[in-house]
Every structure is written in C-alpha cells, then in structure tokens.
Design a protein around this motif. Sequence first.
Motif, PDB file in Angstrom:
ATOM      1  N   SER A  28       9.722  -1.301   0.543  1.00 24.91           N
ATOM      2  CA  SER A  28       9.996  -0.182   1.453  1.00 24.91           C
ATOM      3  C   SER A  28       8.787   0.078   2.335  1.00 24.91           C
ATOM      4  O   SER A  28       7.648   0.060   1.856  1.00 24.91           O
ATOM      5  CB  SER A  28      10.312   1.086   0.664  1.00 24.91           C
ATOM      6  N   PRO A  29       9.000   0.363   3.623  1.00 31.80           N
ATOM      7  CA  PRO A  29       7.867   0.613   4.520  1.00 31.80           C
ATOM      8  C   PRO A  29       7.077   1.859   4.116  1.00 31.80           C
ATOM      9  O   PRO A  29       7.659   2.861   3.730  1.00 31.80           O
ATOM     10  CB  PRO A  29       8.522   0.840   5.885  1.00 31.80           C
ATOM     11  N   THR A  30       5.753   1.773   4.195  1.00 34.28           N
ATOM     12  CA  THR A  30       4.899   2.942   3.953  1.00 34.28           C
ATOM     13  C   THR A  30       4.106   3.310   5.197  1.00 34.28           C
ATOM     14  O   THR A  30       3.544   4.393   5.269  1.00 34.28           O
ATOM     15  CB  THR A  30       3.933   2.723   2.771  1.00 34.28           C
TER      16      THR A  30
ATOM     17  N   ILE B 178      11.960   6.705  13.698  1.00 32.44           N
ATOM     18  CA  ILE B 178      11.513   5.623  14.590  1.00 32.44           C
ATOM     19  C   ILE B 178      12.269   4.333  14.287  1.00 32.44           C
ATOM     20  O   ILE B 178      12.712   3.632  15.202  1.00 32.44           O
ATOM     21  CB  ILE B 178       9.992   5.418  14.492  1.00 32.44           C
ATOM     22  N   LEU B 179      12.431   4.003  13.015  1.00 32.95           N
ATOM     23  CA  LEU B 179      13.134   2.769  12.651  1.00 32.95           C
ATOM     24  C   LEU B 179      14.607   2.803  13.049  1.00 32.95           C
ATOM     25  O   LEU B 179      15.194   1.775  13.380  1.00 32.95           O
ATOM     26  CB  LEU B 179      12.977   2.478  11.159  1.00 32.95           C
ATOM     27  N   LYS B 180      15.222   3.996  13.038  1.00 35.97           N
ATOM     28  CA  LYS B 180      16.615   4.117  13.469  1.00 35.97           C
ATOM     29  C   LYS B 180      16.727   4.003  14.987  1.00 35.97           C
ATOM     30  O   LYS B 180      17.663   3.391  15.500  1.00 35.97           O
ATOM     31  CB  LYS B 180      17.210   5.452  13.012  1.00 35.97           C
ATOM     32  N   LEU B 181      15.786   4.617  15.713  1.00 36.82           N
ATOM     33  CA  LEU B 181      15.843   4.612  17.176  1.00 36.82           C
ATOM     34  C   LEU B 181      15.376   3.298  17.794  1.00 36.82           C
ATOM     35  O   LEU B 181      15.913   2.852  18.801  1.00 36.82           O
ATOM     36  CB  LEU B 181      14.997   5.757  17.742  1.00 36.82           C
ATOM     37  N   TYR B 182      14.346   2.701  17.208  1.00 34.78           N
ATOM     38  CA  TYR B 182      13.712   1.523  17.812  1.00 34.78           C
ATOM     39  C   TYR B 182      13.500   0.391  16.797  1.00 34.78           C
ATOM     40  O   TYR B 182      12.389  -0.103  16.647  1.00 34.78           O
ATOM     41  CB  TYR B 182      12.364   1.914  18.431  1.00 34.78           C
ATOM     42  N   PRO B 183      14.540  -0.062  16.115  1.00 32.20           N
ATOM     43  CA  PRO B 183      14.345  -1.079  15.076  1.00 32.20           C
ATOM     44  C   PRO B 183      13.794  -2.401  15.617  1.00 32.20           C
ATOM     45  O   PRO B 183      13.072  -3.097  14.917  1.00 32.20           O
ATOM     46  CB  PRO B 183      15.742  -1.271  14.484  1.00 32.20           C
ATOM     47  N   GLU B 184      14.104  -2.712  16.865  1.00 38.86           N
ATOM     48  CA  GLU B 184      13.681  -3.995  17.425  1.00 38.86           C
ATOM     49  C   GLU B 184      12.209  -4.019  17.839  1.00 38.86           C
ATOM     50  O   GLU B 184      11.635  -5.103  17.981  1.00 38.86           O
ATOM     51  CB  GLU B 184      14.575  -4.382  18.618  1.00 38.86           C
ATOM     52  N   ILE B 185      11.589  -2.847  18.027  1.00 35.16           N
ATOM     53  CA  ILE B 185      10.187  -2.841  18.471  1.00 35.16           C
ATOM     54  C   ILE B 185       9.221  -2.231  17.460  1.00 35.16           C
ATOM     55  O   ILE B 185       8.018  -2.327  17.632  1.00 35.16           O
ATOM     56  CB  ILE B 185      10.020  -2.143  19.843  1.00 35.16           C
ATOM     57  N   ALA B 186       9.749  -1.601  16.402  1.00 29.72           N
ATOM     58  CA  ALA B 186       8.877  -1.011  15.383  1.00 29.72           C
ATOM     59  C   ALA B 186       8.291  -2.117  14.507  1.00 29.72           C
ATOM     60  O   ALA B 186       8.995  -3.039  14.103  1.00 29.72           O
ATOM     61  CB  ALA B 186       9.640  -0.013  14.531  1.00 29.72           C
ATOM     62  N   GLU B 187       7.007  -2.007  14.240  1.00 29.10           N
ATOM     63  CA  GLU B 187       6.312  -3.003  13.416  1.00 29.10           C
ATOM     64  C   GLU B 187       5.924  -2.360  12.082  1.00 29.10           C
ATOM     65  O   GLU B 187       5.221  -1.355  12.057  1.00 29.10           O
ATOM     66  CB  GLU B 187       5.054  -3.478  14.144  1.00 29.10           C
ATOM     67  N   VAL B 188       6.392  -2.924  10.987  1.00 25.99           N
ATOM     68  CA  VAL B 188       6.041  -2.417   9.655  1.00 25.99           C
ATOM     69  C   VAL B 188       4.649  -2.948   9.312  1.00 25.99           C
ATOM     70  O   VAL B 188       4.409  -4.154   9.340  1.00 25.99           O
ATOM     71  CB  VAL B 188       7.075  -2.852   8.599  1.00 25.99           C
ATOM     72  N   LEU B 189       3.738  -2.028   8.999  1.00 27.94           N
ATOM     73  CA  LEU B 189       2.356  -2.403   8.693  1.00 27.94           C
ATOM     74  C   LEU B 189       2.122  -2.586   7.205  1.00 27.94           C
ATOM     75  O   LEU B 189       1.470  -3.537   6.782  1.00 27.94           O
ATOM     76  CB  LEU B 189       1.393  -1.346   9.243  1.00 27.94           C
ATOM     77  N   THR B 190       2.635  -1.635   6.400  1.00 34.67           N
ATOM     78  CA  THR B 190       2.438  -1.703   4.950  1.00 34.67           C
ATOM     79  C   THR B 190       3.752  -1.361   4.255  1.00 34.67           C
ATOM     80  O   THR B 190       4.599  -0.669   4.822  1.00 34.67           O
ATOM     81  CB  THR B 190       1.341  -0.725   4.468  1.00 34.67           C
ATOM     82  N   VAL B 191       3.901  -1.857   3.024  1.00 30.30           N
ATOM     83  CA  VAL B 191       5.110  -1.629   2.240  1.00 30.30           C
ATOM     84  C   VAL B 191       4.750  -1.291   0.796  1.00 30.30           C
ATOM     85  O   VAL B 191       3.621  -1.518   0.361  1.00 30.30           O
ATOM     86  CB  VAL B 191       6.029  -2.881   2.250  1.00 30.30           C
ATOM     87  N   THR B 192       5.737  -0.760   0.063  1.00 28.33           N
ATOM     88  CA  THR B 192       5.570  -0.551  -1.375  1.00 28.33           C
ATOM     89  C   THR B 192       5.802  -1.886  -2.068  1.00 28.33           C
ATOM     90  O   THR B 192       6.187  -2.870  -1.435  1.00 28.33           O
ATOM     91  CB  THR B 192       6.594   0.466  -1.913  1.00 28.33           C
TER      92      THR B 192
ATOM     93  N   PHE C 100       0.845  -1.186   0.000  1.00 24.20           N
ATOM     94  CA  PHE C 100       0.000   0.000   0.000  1.00 24.20           C
ATOM     95  C   PHE C 100       0.881   1.238   0.000  1.00 24.20           C
ATOM     96  O   PHE C 100       1.942   1.251   0.612  1.00 24.20           O
ATOM     97  CB  PHE C 100      -0.881   0.014   1.261  1.00 24.20           C
ATOM     98  N   SER C 101       0.458   2.279  -0.694  1.00 28.23           N
ATOM     99  CA  SER C 101       1.160   3.562  -0.633  1.00 28.23           C
ATOM    100  C   SER C 101       0.149   4.651  -0.312  1.00 28.23           C
ATOM    101  O   SER C 101      -1.040   4.524  -0.603  1.00 28.23           O
ATOM    102  CB  SER C 101       1.903   3.855  -1.932  1.00 28.23           C
ATOM    103  N   PHE C 102       0.632   5.723   0.312  1.00 36.46           N
ATOM    104  CA  PHE C 102      -0.222   6.815   0.750  1.00 36.46           C
ATOM    105  C   PHE C 102       0.018   8.050  -0.098  1.00 36.46           C
ATOM    106  O   PHE C 102       1.168   8.350  -0.445  1.00 36.46           O
ATOM    107  CB  PHE C 102       0.079   7.167   2.216  1.00 36.46           C
TER     108      PHE C 102
END
Length: 101
Positions: free
Chosen positions: A57-59, A39-53, A6-8
């Motif tokens: 790539s995360p969207t 957020i991905l740089k600071l918290y890569p271990e807890i960030a959840e990617v919901l949608t991608v291109t 999905f893209s926005f």
Amino acid sequence: MSKEIFSFSKEEKETNARFDYEDQCWYVETSVPSHMTRILKLYPEIAEVLTVTESGSPTSIRVRLDPNQIGFRSGVKPIMSEERKQELSARMKNMRPHNQI
C-alpha cells in the motif's frame, strides 16, 4: 523498479505543495492517507508512488500538476444578518405554491 518500504508516524505525515514559477507547475508530495487517496483517484496516470508498506500500500506519493489543477477558496462562510435572513425567508415563502384544500 521496486518501491522503498517505509511507513510514517502520525507526527511525520504531511502534504507539501510547491509552485515552480519557471516551470509553471505545482509539485505535490504527501504522506497523508486522505490526500493520497484523492490524488490517486483524480490523477492515477501521473501520480508517482514513492514509498509503500510491506503489503504494497502506498505511504507517500508525488505528483506534478498544472496551475489550473490547484485552486484556492477562502473557507470563510459569509455571515448573514438577521434582517437578510428574514428577507430571504419571506421571499422563499412567496415562491412556494399555495396548497388548495
């Protein structure tokens, strides 16, 4: 588990932060690229990617944060009077070492 593709549009990109008083934590969801990067740089271990291109790539992402991981600042710079500016300028001049020739 594969992510939804999905893209926005620019109009749809947003960041939402919600504090859950009972859990004492923040829930942040964003589709704003600069916020996702941070957020991905600071918290890569807890960030959840919901949608991608289509290229992967995360969207949009979601993250759960402790209260001490979110802060607020006024964003207002203090306005200094001319008198105060002159006072500080004079103090700085007195602190500089004098050049000897």
